[in-house]
Design a protein around this motif. Structure first.
Motif, PDB file in Angstrom:
ATOM      1  N   ARG A 138      15.013 -10.196  27.072  1.00  0.00           N
ATOM      2  CA  ARG A 138      15.359 -10.515  25.670  1.00  0.00           C
ATOM      3  C   ARG A 138      14.846  -9.430  24.742  1.00  0.00           C
ATOM      4  O   ARG A 138      15.543  -9.029  23.803  1.00  0.00           O
ATOM      5  N   ALA A 145      19.820  -3.858  20.196  1.00  0.00           N
ATOM      6  CA  ALA A 145      20.558  -4.216  18.989  1.00  0.00           C
ATOM      7  C   ALA A 145      19.981  -3.503  17.768  1.00  0.00           C
ATOM      8  O   ALA A 145      20.726  -2.957  16.946  1.00  0.00           O
ATOM      9  N   ARG A 166      23.906  -7.537   8.027  1.00  0.00           N
ATOM     10  CA  ARG A 166      23.840  -7.196   9.461  1.00  0.00           C
ATOM     11  C   ARG A 166      22.518  -7.655  10.063  1.00  0.00           C
ATOM     12  O   ARG A 166      22.490  -8.192  11.171  1.00  0.00           O
ATOM     13  N   LEU A 169      22.558 -11.442  10.496  1.00  0.00           N
ATOM     14  CA  LEU A 169      23.401 -11.826  11.622  1.00  0.00           C
ATOM     15  C   LEU A 169      22.720 -11.507  12.949  1.00  0.00           C
ATOM     16  O   LEU A 169      22.702 -12.340  13.871  1.00  0.00           O
ATOM     17  N   ALA A 170      22.153 -10.317  13.066  1.00  0.00           N
ATOM     18  CA  ALA A 170      21.444  -9.955  14.301  1.00  0.00           C
ATOM     19  C   ALA A 170      20.289 -10.922  14.545  1.00  0.00           C
ATOM     20  O   ALA A 170      20.064 -11.360  15.680  1.00  0.00           O
ATOM     21  N   ARG A 172      20.047 -14.085  13.536  1.00  0.00           N
ATOM     22  CA  ARG A 172      20.598 -15.373  13.995  1.00  0.00           C
ATOM     23  C   ARG A 172      21.042 -15.278  15.448  1.00  0.00           C
ATOM     24  O   ARG A 172      20.768 -16.183  16.245  1.00  0.00           O
ATOM     25  N   MET A 173      21.716 -14.225  15.807  1.00  0.00           N
ATOM     26  CA  MET A 173      22.214 -14.080  17.170  1.00  0.00           C
ATOM     27  C   MET A 173      21.056 -13.980  18.163  1.00  0.00           C
ATOM     28  O   MET A 173      21.092 -14.618  19.222  1.00  0.00           O
ATOM     29  N   LEU A 174      20.066 -13.201  17.844  1.00  0.00           N
ATOM     30  CA  LEU A 174      18.959 -12.998  18.779  1.00  0.00           C
ATOM     31  C   LEU A 174      18.046 -14.204  18.876  1.00  0.00           C
ATOM     32  O   LEU A 174      17.516 -14.496  19.947  1.00  0.00           O
ATOM     33  N   GLN A 176      19.016 -17.334  18.225  1.00  0.00           N
ATOM     34  CA  GLN A 176      19.804 -18.451  18.751  1.00  0.00           C
ATOM     35  C   GLN A 176      19.628 -18.541  20.272  1.00  0.00           C
ATOM     36  O   GLN A 176      19.670 -19.622  20.842  1.00  0.00           O
ATOM     37  N   LEU A 177      19.373 -17.435  20.912  1.00  0.00           N
ATOM     38  CA  LEU A 177      19.166 -17.425  22.346  1.00  0.00           C
ATOM     39  C   LEU A 177      17.957 -18.260  22.762  1.00  0.00           C
ATOM     40  O   LEU A 177      17.906 -18.770  23.859  1.00  0.00           O
TER      41      LEU A 177
END
Length: 180
Positions: A138, A145, A166, A169-170, A172-174, A176-177
């Motif tokens: 991770r 990223a 950006r 968003l990064a 949230r994406m990272l 969320q994992l």
């Protein structure tokens, strides 16, 4: 007449690295030559070669210095993802030529290996503390990223004015994992 004292090699190396960093940041890496550095420092080229075998060794030293600095920047903020992400991107934006030496220029530095230098390990630990897992995967994805964002932003290849969107968003994406 007494003999001249031996130079402090660590101090000399630090001065040369600092001068190379400053010159690269102001004039780009093409301007960083051993001849020009010698002139800037008021020494002869053999003095530089007594500290560094050549230009590549000097660039690697600048990169290591940069990894130490990015590690310190990451360690200076909260270990949660957003502050670490922001600190990383801020470092890359503030020191574009050092960042270039760290990641984009040819290097003799070992990454993700048994002989990875301590400043690289420290910098990765700064990311791993925020995005850690058992094997570091991770953290590697998070670093990838962030590196992509930093590199594309520096190259002017991303929409101006969208840096925060950006980053959000990064984040949230990272993060969320973590919940899956």
């Amino acid at each position: 007449m007494s003999p001249r004292p031996a130079p402090n090699l660590d101090l000399r190396r630090d001065q040369i690295v600092r001068a190379a960093r400053d010159l690269a940041e102001s004039d780009g890496w093409a301007a960083v030559t051993m001849r020009r550095l010698a002139g800037e420092l008021g020494v002869t080229q053999p003095v530089l070669y007594s500290a560094f075998a050549g230009r590549q060794a000097l660039i690697d030293a600048v990169a290591l210095n940069g990894f130490g600095d990015v590690a310190a920047a990451l360690e200076a903020v909260d270990a949660s993802p957003m502050p670490r992400m922001r600190a990383y991107l801020d470092f890359a934006a503030a020191h574009p030529r050092v960042y270039e030496a760290m990641f984009s220029m040819p290097s003799g530095l070992a990454f993700a290996a048994d002989d990875t230098p301590e400043p690289l390990r420290r910098a990765f630990s700064g990311i791993r503390d925020a995005f850690g897992d058992a094997d570091g995967t991770r953290a590697e994805v998070a670093w990838s990223a962030l590196h992509g964002l930093a590199t594309l932003q520096a190259a002017g290849r991303l929409t101006p004015g969208q840096a925060q969107a950006r980053l959000d968003l990064a984040h949230r994406m990272l993060t969320q994992l973590e919940t899956r």
